[in-house]
Design an enzyme around this catalytic site. Structure first.
Site, PDB file in Angstrom:
ATOM      1  N   HIS A   1     -12.568  -1.555  -6.520  1.00  0.00           N
ATOM      2  CA  HIS A   1     -11.954  -2.754  -7.117  1.00  0.00           C
ATOM      3  C   HIS A   1     -11.589  -3.616  -5.910  1.00  0.00           C
ATOM      4  O   HIS A   1     -10.751  -3.199  -5.101  1.00  0.00           O
ATOM      5  CB  HIS A   1     -10.719  -2.333  -7.928  1.00  0.00           C
ATOM      6  CG  HIS A   1     -10.000  -3.456  -8.620  1.00  0.00           C
ATOM      7  ND1 HIS A   1      -9.450  -3.325  -9.879  1.00  0.00           N
ATOM      8  CD2 HIS A   1      -9.700  -4.720  -8.223  1.00  0.00           C
ATOM      9  CE1 HIS A   1      -8.865  -4.455 -10.229  1.00  0.00           C
ATOM     10  NE2 HIS A   1      -8.994  -5.322  -9.231  1.00  0.00           N
TER      11      HIS A   1
ATOM     12  N   HIS B   1      -6.821  -5.807   2.508  1.00  0.00           N
ATOM     13  CA  HIS B   1      -5.679  -5.197   3.185  1.00  0.00           C
ATOM     14  C   HIS B   1      -5.072  -6.275   4.082  1.00  0.00           C
ATOM     15  O   HIS B   1      -5.743  -6.779   4.996  1.00  0.00           O
ATOM     16  CB  HIS B   1      -6.130  -4.037   4.072  1.00  0.00           C
ATOM     17  CG  HIS B   1      -6.746  -2.887   3.347  1.00  0.00           C
ATOM     18  ND1 HIS B   1      -6.046  -1.736   3.045  1.00  0.00           N
ATOM     19  CD2 HIS B   1      -7.998  -2.694   2.858  1.00  0.00           C
ATOM     20  CE1 HIS B   1      -6.846  -0.878   2.415  1.00  0.00           C
ATOM     21  NE2 HIS B   1      -8.044  -1.438   2.300  1.00  0.00           N
TER      22      HIS B   1
ATOM     23  N   ASP C   1       0.854  -1.192   0.000  1.00  0.00           N
ATOM     24  CA  ASP C   1       0.000   0.000   0.000  1.00  0.00           C
ATOM     25  C   ASP C   1       0.893   1.246   0.000  1.00  0.00           C
ATOM     26  O   ASP C   1       1.907   1.303   0.696  1.00  0.00           O
ATOM     27  CB  ASP C   1      -0.909  -0.009   1.234  1.00  0.00           C
ATOM     28  CG  ASP C   1      -2.070   0.964   1.104  1.00  0.00           C
ATOM     29  OD1 ASP C   1      -3.225   0.498   1.027  1.00  0.00           O
ATOM     30  OD2 ASP C   1      -1.822   2.195   1.086  1.00  0.00           O
TER      31      ASP C   1
ATOM     32  N   HIS D   1     -10.310  -5.462  -2.925  1.00  0.00           N
ATOM     33  CA  HIS D   1      -8.947  -5.636  -2.422  1.00  0.00           C
ATOM     34  C   HIS D   1      -9.008  -6.002  -0.952  1.00  0.00           C
ATOM     35  O   HIS D   1      -9.872  -5.530  -0.218  1.00  0.00           O
ATOM     36  CB  HIS D   1      -8.108  -4.377  -2.627  1.00  0.00           C
ATOM     37  CG  HIS D   1      -8.736  -3.110  -2.110  1.00  0.00           C
ATOM     38  ND1 HIS D   1      -9.736  -2.463  -2.794  1.00  0.00           N
ATOM     39  CD2 HIS D   1      -8.518  -2.410  -0.977  1.00  0.00           C
ATOM     40  CE1 HIS D   1     -10.102  -1.390  -2.108  1.00  0.00           C
ATOM     41  NE2 HIS D   1      -9.389  -1.338  -0.991  1.00  0.00           N
TER      42      HIS D   1
ATOM     43  N   GLY E   1     -16.005   2.487   4.127  1.00  0.00           N
ATOM     44  CA  GLY E   1     -14.858   3.357   3.850  1.00  0.00           C
ATOM     45  C   GLY E   1     -14.057   2.937   2.635  1.00  0.00           C
ATOM     46  O   GLY E   1     -12.865   3.234   2.532  1.00  0.00           O
TER      47      GLY E   1
ATOM     48  N   ASN F   1     -12.744  -3.451   2.834  1.00  0.00           N
ATOM     49  CA  ASN F   1     -13.732  -2.400   3.021  1.00  0.00           C
ATOM     50  C   ASN F   1     -14.763  -2.494   1.905  1.00  0.00           C
ATOM     51  O   ASN F   1     -14.404  -2.695   0.740  1.00  0.00           O
ATOM     52  CB  ASN F   1     -13.061  -1.028   2.999  1.00  0.00           C
ATOM     53  CG  ASN F   1     -12.083  -0.860   4.149  1.00  0.00           C
ATOM     54  OD1 ASN F   1     -12.302  -1.382   5.239  1.00  0.00           O
ATOM     55  ND2 ASN F   1     -10.993  -0.149   3.907  1.00  0.00           N
TER      56      ASN F   1
HETATM   57  P1  5GP Z   1      -9.830   1.333   0.491  1.00  0.00           P
HETATM   58  O1  5GP Z   1     -10.013   2.590   1.286  1.00  0.00           O
HETATM   59  O2  5GP Z   1     -10.521   1.409  -0.842  1.00  0.00           O
HETATM   60  O3  5GP Z   1     -10.186   0.084   1.260  1.00  0.00           O
HETATM   61  O4  5GP Z   1      -8.270   1.197   0.256  1.00  0.00           O
HETATM   62  C1  5GP Z   1      -7.606   1.724  -0.838  1.00  0.00           C
HETATM   63  C2  5GP Z   1      -6.131   1.650  -0.531  1.00  0.00           C
HETATM   64  O5  5GP Z   1      -5.418   1.867  -1.727  1.00  0.00           O
HETATM   65  C3  5GP Z   1      -5.654   2.716   0.472  1.00  0.00           C
HETATM   66  O6  5GP Z   1      -5.081   2.070   1.608  1.00  0.00           O
HETATM   67  C4  5GP Z   1      -4.640   3.531  -0.319  1.00  0.00           C
HETATM   68  O7  5GP Z   1      -3.532   3.926   0.455  1.00  0.00           O
HETATM   69  C5  5GP Z   1      -4.240   2.568  -1.427  1.00  0.00           C
HETATM   70  N1  5GP Z   1      -3.838   3.214  -2.663  1.00  0.00           N
HETATM   71  C6  5GP Z   1      -4.505   4.196  -3.343  1.00  0.00           C
HETATM   72  N2  5GP Z   1      -3.850   4.536  -4.458  1.00  0.00           N
HETATM   73  C7  5GP Z   1      -2.744   3.739  -4.503  1.00  0.00           C
HETATM   74  C8  5GP Z   1      -1.667   3.623  -5.456  1.00  0.00           C
HETATM   75  O8  5GP Z   1      -1.585   4.292  -6.471  1.00  0.00           O
HETATM   76  N3  5GP Z   1      -0.707   2.688  -5.164  1.00  0.00           N
HETATM   77  C9  5GP Z   1      -0.760   1.913  -4.051  1.00  0.00           C
HETATM   78  N4  5GP Z   1       0.236   1.043  -3.878  1.00  0.00           N
HETATM   79  N5  5GP Z   1      -1.763   2.000  -3.146  1.00  0.00           N
HETATM   80  C10 5GP Z   1      -2.746   2.900  -3.374  1.00  0.00           C
END
Ligand code: 5GP
Length: 112
Positions: free
Chosen positions: A93, A97, A28, A95, A88, A82
């Site tokens: 897409h 964590h 991340d 994913h 949140g 999430n």
């Molecule tokens: P969400 O909030 O959708 O569960 O998590 C999205 C995650 O993607 C966040 O933890 C954010 O830091 C990560 N993220 C967003 N853009 C990028 C990127 O361009 N590269 C990487 N490696 N992580 C990203």
């Protein structure tokens, strides 16, 4: 096209951990734990509500490979996905964590 599809396509670089034909694991960009890796299917599925059991079965095996690769399988870790607005989710897409590398805290995440 989501940012993760651009990463899969190689249009945006990532710090890769492991990949196979169907899945990709990468660090991340904004880690919230000593180890914070995102695990995604290469084919875009919006979220956990929309993913098939078949993909989840394969994603489970891939995730286990990643935890072994990072040495987290014995130490422990947290796996979070999430979903939607209340969850949140920022990137639509699917994913997971993968969080670890130290003792993680736990507590109330939202007010009623
Ligand atoms: P969400 O909030 O959708 O569960 O998590 C999205 C995650 O993607 C966040 O933890 C954010 O830091 C990560 N993220 C967003 N853009 C990028 C990127 O361009 N590269 C990487 N490696 N992580 C990203």
């Amino acid at each position: 096209m989501t940012i993760f599809e651009k990463i899969v396509a190689g249009e945006i670089p990532c710090n890769k951990v492991l990949e196979n034909d169907e899945f990709l694991a990468f660090h991340d960009i904004n880690p919230i734990a000593p180890i914070h890796v995102l695990i995604i299917p290469k084919q875009c599925v919006k979220d956990f509500e929309e993913v098939s059991g078949e993909i989840m079965a394969k994603l489970t095996l891939f995730t286990q490979e990643v935890t072994k690769h990072l040495g987290l399988d014995k130490k422990g870790y947290r796996l979070v996905t999430n979903i939607g607005n209340d969850g949140g989710q920022e990137v639509p897409h699917l994913h997971f964590h993968l969080l670890g590398g130290g003792k993680l805290s736990w507590g109330n995440l939202a007010k009623k």
